[in-house]
Design an enzyme around this catalytic site. Structure first.
Site, PDB file in Angstrom:
ATOM      1  N   PRO A  54       4.880   5.577  -4.889  1.00 24.67           N
ATOM      2  CG  PRO A  54       4.492   6.268  -7.102  1.00 24.67           C
ATOM      3  CD  PRO A  54       5.565   5.732  -6.196  1.00 24.67           C
ATOM      4  CB  CYS A  55       1.686   2.157  -2.640  1.00 26.45           C
ATOM      5  SG  CYS A  55       1.615   3.087  -1.118  1.00 26.45           S
ATOM      6  CG  HIS A  56      -0.810   7.596  -3.702  1.00 24.88           C
ATOM      7  ND1 HIS A  56       0.529   7.615  -3.353  1.00 24.88           N
ATOM      8  CD2 HIS A  56      -0.984   8.622  -4.562  1.00 24.88           C
ATOM      9  CE1 HIS A  56       1.122   8.632  -3.960  1.00 24.88           C
ATOM     10  NE2 HIS A  56       0.234   9.251  -4.704  1.00 24.88           N
TER      11      HIS A  56
END
Length: 295
Positions: free
Chosen positions: A262-264
């Site tokens: 989940p780089c967001h």
DNA sequence: GGAATCATGTGAT
DNA sequence: ATCACATGATTCC
């Protein structure tokens, strides 16, 4: 599932349940956030899209679980700070003990991850076979890449940009073999975007292909729960290099399996969204979508 | 406050 | 070596 290329001709088709929603949603988000100062009304947005206000409202809410107005609130600085801030709980730290190849309940998907050895990384994908396919997803067209060992890549684009997206992903492993095989990638995709199927009995297998530093960063990302966020410097601290926040940013940006890793959920210290490899609008969309699922 | 400026680690060339 | 970064803190107006 409809193939990406079919979609553009068929904005009015409501047969495709979720994929086509994003076309509308994306434009609404863009308008809302682009000139959010003016707080454009639903009416004016609908007018610009040639849709009725109720239609826009309905599609958007079905997609996000949030009305456009609530969505807007969910991606403001204020809210972002709340995602980051309170309680200063560990959040990170815990799961790194799991180490490489260890199974664990990470993220909200039940994910096991393993990393490629440095040797395998140096080979730039030599001897590796990746099967890929384009699919519609809640966030536009998704490019999925898998190996026998699990999910290796996930990228996004808008209809018509497929070749750019493919070049981006494939370029990361220049010596790998690529075979188009939608039947191999499709089951992976439906599972990823259906929260109801998370935490199932079978863990989602994920293969992290990158340098040692990158893999440590990505593992750290995997431990951020849904509906929470951390800053780049948090991650830097977590991997034991507190001054490397900028390097962390670069590594986060190279994450090959966006959304699943989940780089967001990585934000600037101020709560600003800073950047996203597949477009800031998509980062907003993911954050807002998750706000709808968690609340 | 906000713009300009620096220190900074990593990876690609 | 050098350069570009999805950063962050500091220092000037």
């Amino acid at each position: 599932m409809t193939l990406a290329f079919d979609i553009d001709s068929a904005a009015k088709i409501d047969v495709t349940p979720e994929g086509s929603d994003y076309d509308i949603v994306r434009q609404v988000i863009e308008m809302l956030s682009l000139d959010y100062r003016e707080q454009p009304s639903l009416d004016s947005i609908a007018a610009r899209l040639n849709q009725s206000p109720t239609q826009v409202q309905k599609v958007f809410t079905r997609w996000a679980g949030l009305s456009p107005k609530a969505f807007l609130q969910a991606v403001t600085l204020d809210h972002a700070k709340r995602l980051l801030g309170d309680e200063g709980l560990p959040l990170l730290e815990t799961a790194l003990e799991v180490g490489l190849s260890g199974p664990g309940r990470l993220h909200d998907l039940f994910v096991t991850h393993e990393a490629m050895s440095p040797g395998e990384w140096k080979a730039k994908g030599e001897g590796l076979t990746l099967r890929y396919g384009f699919h519609t997803s809640p966030f536009g067209v998704a490019l999925v890449m898998v190996t026998e060992r699990g999910l290796a890549g996930l990228g996004f684009c808008d209809p018509g940009e497929e070749s750019v997206c493919y070049a981006d992903m494939a370029g990361r492993w220049p010596h790998a073999r690529f075979i188009e095989d939608r039947t191999a990638t499709e089951p992976m995709l439906t599972r990823i975007f259906d929260p109801a199927r998370w935490q199932g009995s079978e863990p989602l297998r994920v293969v992290l292909i990158g340098t040692d530093f990158q893999i440590r960063v990505w593992q750290s990302l995997l431990t951020i729960p849904m509906g929470r966020a951390v800053t780049y410097s948090d991650i830097a601290k977590d991997i034991g290099q507190p001054t490397a926040s900028r390097a962390v940013g670069a590594a986060v940006g190279r994450n090959p399996i966006s959304f699943v890793v989940p780089c967001h959920r990585a934000l600037g210290k101020s709560g600003a969204l800073t950047g996203y490899h597949w477009g800031l609008t998509r980062k907003r969309a993911m954050l807002g979508w998750e706000a709808g699922k968690v609340g």
